[in-house]
Design a protein around this motif. Structure first.
Motif, short mmCIF file in Angstrom:
data_model
loop_
_atom_site.label_atom_id
_atom_site.label_comp_id
_atom_site.label_asym_id
_atom_site.label_seq_id
_atom_site.Cartn_x
_atom_site.Cartn_y
_atom_site.Cartn_z
N LEU A 226 35.72 25.16 17.69
CA LEU A 226 36.86 24.60 18.40
C LEU A 226 36.37 23.46 19.29
CD1 LEU A 226 39.82 24.60 19.41
CD2 LEU A 226 39.17 26.37 21.05
N HIS A 227 36.90 22.26 19.09
CA HIS A 227 36.51 21.10 19.89
C HIS A 227 37.44 21.01 21.11
CE1 HIS A 227 34.09 19.94 16.47
NE2 HIS A 227 35.16 19.93 15.69
N VAL A 228 36.89 21.24 22.28
CA VAL A 228 37.69 21.18 23.52
C VAL A 228 37.56 19.77 24.07
CG1 VAL A 228 38.12 22.22 25.78
CG2 VAL A 228 37.14 23.61 23.93
N VAL A 229 38.60 18.97 23.85
CA VAL A 229 38.54 17.54 24.20
C VAL A 229 39.65 17.09 25.12
CG1 VAL A 229 37.34 16.95 22.06
CG2 VAL A 229 39.84 16.93 22.12
N GLN A 230 40.60 17.98 25.44
CA GLN A 230 41.71 17.54 26.29
C GLN A 230 42.36 18.74 26.98
OE1 GLN A 230 44.16 15.60 23.33
NE2 GLN A 230 45.20 17.48 22.75
N GLN A 231 43.15 18.42 27.97
CA GLN A 231 43.94 19.42 28.67
C GLN A 231 45.30 18.82 29.00
OE1 GLN A 231 43.05 20.27 32.82
NE2 GLN A 231 41.72 18.47 32.97
N LEU A 232 46.25 19.70 29.28
CA LEU A 232 47.58 19.28 29.73
C LEU A 232 47.63 19.49 31.24
CD1 LEU A 232 50.39 18.35 28.61
CD2 LEU A 232 51.06 20.75 28.69
N LYS A 233 47.94 18.44 31.99
CA LYS A 233 47.94 18.54 33.45
C LYS A 233 49.03 17.65 34.03
CE LYS A 233 44.69 16.38 35.70
NZ LYS A 233 43.38 15.93 36.19
N TYR A 234 49.19 17.74 35.34
CA TYR A 234 50.17 16.91 36.04
C TYR A 234 49.45 15.76 36.74
CZ TYR A 234 53.94 20.27 35.32
OH TYR A 234 54.89 21.08 34.75
N SER A 235 50.06 14.58 36.64
CA SER A 235 49.59 13.40 37.36
C SER A 235 50.80 12.76 38.01
CB SER A 235 48.93 12.41 36.39
OG SER A 235 48.65 11.18 37.05
#
Length: 399
Positions: A226-235
């Motif tokens: 599993l390639h962990v390359v991003q996340q979902l976050k608030y900006s």
């Protein structure tokens, strides 16, 4: 005024004795002339003031009186606007200062700050229920602002550096990992479209934001990686896709049962193309095929998921009590989705995995942090000694 004799005559006005007769002048370190007015009969005070200014400049402790009148809020807002780096970090710092520092410290001129003001503010934070690591982060932001103010000559020293000032305390709690039975119970209590999240959290050690952002291209079913390359976050209160925490990209082993669970999930709930800004609220738009979405086809939002789905599952699994009518669920910070990462770490350590590998899989920058967090979960040297010797004697001839 003209007197009876026709000659000019000086008459005292109502302002007599209230003006400033002496003006003490000096050239500051920036090369500009500065001055201070003193009333009549205060020549000695003017001379002493000038002597104090000269002494401060010689010791490198000079502060421009006009700069000292700038308020904490004025300087902090200017300092934040000038900061480079991650705009999400800057937005987070701005929100924390606005909510927890400006109401108490904002109107105070920088030149008037004393250690007592910081002690009073820290106590106020505690009384308002702002504690632990969050309070420590807010304190660090205030300290950074005041350090910059010292560098820019707005005050002679940082009041946070005084020995009598203590940062908010952070209670160190030992991680108590969930049992496998609890993990499975919570998984079964979730709606079917979210159950595979538990497989990724407990089976690959992903953070919540990373789970929400897993896309089809990240899954290598041929190599079981599993390639962990991003996340979902608030900006700035807007959802964005961004690199994982600390920019730590990593490859994590994808266990067979977890891979099977993800395949089954994707058959029941096909991935959806989602377009969001990359990095920050003003970043370029990117499109990803996310495997977890809401029934509406939109991204999973952390607040609603935690309050509606996750805590309901905790109640059904018996982790937290059922909420009373008209009241929110019980606070359950230690039972958030991060508990799945702790479970993952405990399983790997129990199986003999080394700290460096575990640190890589969890996305920690420092293996020392991983060790400090989970060292109590590692089999002790005494246990290893007993087991090793017992194995030798058990395989030898009977006495």
């Amino acid at each position: 005024m003209t007197g009876p004799d026709g000659k000019p005559k000086r008459v005292r006005t109502s302002r007599y004795g209230h003006g400033s007769r002496y003006r003490a002048r000096y050239v500051g370190p920036d090369g500009t002339e500065k001055s201070q007015a003193f009333p009549d009969r205060q020549k000695r005070q003017a001379e002493e003031w000038l002597a104090g200014i000269a002494a401060d400049m010689s010791r490198g402790q000079y502060t421009d009186p006009r700069a000292a009148r700038v308020t904490f809020r004025q300087f902090a807002e200017k300092w934040l606007a000038e900061r480079s780096g991650d705009p999400n970090t800057r937005a987070s710092m701005s929100a924390q200062l606005r909510l927890h520092a400006f109401p108490h410290l904002g109107p105070r001129p920088l030149g008037s700050f004393q250690p007592g003001h910081i002690r009073e503010w820290v106590k106020q934070l505690e009384e308002k229920g702002v504690r632990g690591s969050y309070a420590r982060t807010i304190y660090s932001n205030v300290r950074a602002v005041l350090s910059a103010a010292v560098d820019d000559g707005h005050l002679p020293r940082n009041p946070c550096s005084a020995r009598s000032v203590r940062a908010p305390s952070v209670e160190t709690k030992r991680v108590v990992p969930w049992s496998a039975e609890r993990v499975l119970a919570v998984r079964d209590a979730l709606p079917e479209r979210f159950r595979a999240m538990v497989d990724l959290g407990g089976g690959c050690g992903l953070r919540q934001g990373e789970i929400f952002a897993v896309d089809v291209d990240a899954l290598d079913f041929d190599s079981y990686v599993l390639h962990v390359v991003q996340q979902l976050k608030y900006s700035e209160y807007r959802l964005v896709l961004a690199p994982p925490k600390g920019g730590k990209l990593r490859d994590v082993p994808l266990p067979g049962p977890v891979a099977d669970a993800i395949r089954g999930h994707m058959e029941c709930f096909p991935p959806v193309e989602i377009t969001l800004p990359w990095g920050n609220a003003n970043g370029p738009l990117v499109t990803r095929r996310l495997i977890f979405t809401q029934t509406t086809g939109e991204v999973v939002r952390r607040p609603s998921f935690n309050n509606v789905h996750w805590k309901t599952a905790l109640v059904r699994a018996g982790v937290i009590p059922k909420r009373k009518r008209g009241e929110p669920h019980q606070a359950a910070r230690e039972h958030g989705m991060h508990a799945l990462r702790h479970f993952y770490a405990s399983v790997l350590l129990d199986a003999g995995e080394n700290i460096k590998a575990l640190s890589e899989y969890l996305g920690h920058h420092d293996p020392g942090f991983t060790l400090r967090t989970y060292t109590h979960l590692m089999p002790s040297s005494q246990d290893r000694t007993r087991n090793a010797v017992a194995a030798v004697f058990a395989s030898g001839p009977k006495l």
